[in-house]
Design a protein around this motif. Structure first.
Motif, PDB file in Angstrom:
ATOM      1  N   GLY A 199       0.871  -1.265   0.088  1.00 34.96           N
ATOM      2  CA  GLY A 199      -0.002   0.111   0.036  1.00 34.96           C
ATOM      3  C   GLY A 199       0.782   1.121   0.193  1.00 34.96           C
ATOM      4  O   GLY A 199       0.517   2.263  -0.538  1.00 34.96           O
ATOM      5  N   MET A 200       1.963   1.493   0.790  1.00 34.53           N
ATOM      6  CA  MET A 200       2.638   2.592   0.817  1.00 34.53           C
ATOM      7  C   MET A 200       3.507   2.558  -0.438  1.00 34.53           C
ATOM      8  O   MET A 200       3.572   3.890  -0.923  1.00 34.53           O
ATOM      9  N   ALA A 201       3.876   1.564  -1.205  1.00 32.44           N
ATOM     10  CA  ALA A 201       4.685   1.690  -2.483  1.00 32.44           C
ATOM     11  C   ALA A 201       3.689   2.285  -3.778  1.00 32.44           C
ATOM     12  O   ALA A 201       4.114   2.853  -4.377  1.00 32.44           O
ATOM     13  N   ARG A 202       2.255   1.991  -3.235  1.00 31.99           N
ATOM     14  CA  ARG A 202       1.476   2.517  -4.398  1.00 31.99           C
ATOM     15  C   ARG A 202       0.645   3.869  -3.679  1.00 31.99           C
ATOM     16  O   ARG A 202      -0.140   4.385  -4.155  1.00 31.99           O
ATOM     17  N   ARG A 203       1.432   4.580  -2.738  1.00 37.96           N
ATOM     18  CA  ARG A 203       1.366   5.721  -2.281  1.00 37.96           C
ATOM     19  C   ARG A 203      -0.470   5.882  -1.668  1.00 37.96           C
ATOM     20  O   ARG A 203      -0.996   6.782  -1.814  1.00 37.96           O
ATOM     21  N   VAL A 204      -0.796   4.707  -0.962  1.00 39.71           N
ATOM     22  CA  VAL A 204      -1.926   4.679  -0.316  1.00 39.71           C
ATOM     23  C   VAL A 204      -1.598   4.976   1.134  1.00 39.71           C
ATOM     24  O   VAL A 204      -0.643   4.627   1.838  1.00 39.71           O
ATOM     25  N   ASP A 205      -2.474   5.912   1.624  1.00 37.25           N
ATOM     26  CA  ASP A 205      -2.489   6.286   3.287  1.00 37.25           C
ATOM     27  C   ASP A 205      -3.000   4.846   3.852  1.00 37.25           C
ATOM     28  O   ASP A 205      -4.240   4.940   4.037  1.00 37.25           O
ATOM     29  N   VAL A 206      -2.078   4.022   4.324  1.00 37.41           N
ATOM     30  CA  VAL A 206      -2.555   2.611   4.786  1.00 37.41           C
ATOM     31  C   VAL A 206      -3.116   2.898   5.962  1.00 37.41           C
ATOM     32  O   VAL A 206      -4.258   2.436   6.613  1.00 37.41           O
TER      33      VAL A 206
END
Length: 174
Positions: free
Chosen positions: A20-27
């Motif tokens: 998720g962080m790699a896809r720039r999602v606020d996990v």
């Protein structure tokens, strides 16, 4: 190998968070949002569950379930279904949560390794909450007339109940 299985769930959680962080999602925000939605689902599920469990307990306290179990005992016994599972047979097509409660009570009363406990567990896993499923899928598709769906689904539930008792007898003996 034991360490691997001990760490499996934390590793999966970490992998999902890193993805998720790699896809720039606020996990963290996604986690909080999901937890909030989960609480919303809980608030929608608990009142019907309490109502159905109350109805089942009232039927049991009044003796109606015992009377039904005695009346249906010859037929259920001939089919290999324990008469003690009558409440589960009646509740399962209506509510999965109430059926889970009834199944847990059967397992607590008769034991998880008893014939009744095993049949109840397999019934819970091999049948569906028919009316809920029909309401959700037909409602979302805008279908008003169910035609043969309800009888066919209830026949499938009956088949699941029969197959559950047969499978337990086949694999565990009666």
């Amino acid at each position: 190998m034991e360490l691997f299985f001990t760490m499996l769930v934390p590793l999966i959680i970490a992998a999902v968070a890193l993805y998720g962080m790699a896809r720039r999602v606020d996990v963290y925000d996604a986690l909080v949002q999901g937890a909030g939605e989960g609480l919303g689902v809980l608030l929608r599920i608990v009142p019907p569950l309490v109502g159905l469990l109350t109805a089942v307990y009232m039927l049991r306290a009044s003796g109606a379930l015992e009377l039904a179990a005695r009346a249906l005992a010859p037929v259920l016994t001939a089919l290999g279904i324990p008469p003690e599972t009558v409440a589960l047979l009646l509740v399962r097509p209506v509510s999965g949560s109430a059926a889970l409660g009834v199944g847990a009570e059967l397992i607590a009363t008769y034991g998880p390794d008893s014939y009744i406990g095993r049949v109840a567990a397999v019934m819970l896993g091999s049948t569906e909450t028919t009316f809920y499923t029909i309401a959700v899928y037909f409602g979302s598709a805008g279908i008003i007339r169910t035609r043969h769906t309800v009888p066919a689904a209830l026949a499938a539930d009956l088949t699941g109940f029969l197959a559950s008792a047969f499978a337990v007898r086949l694999f565990f003996g009666a």
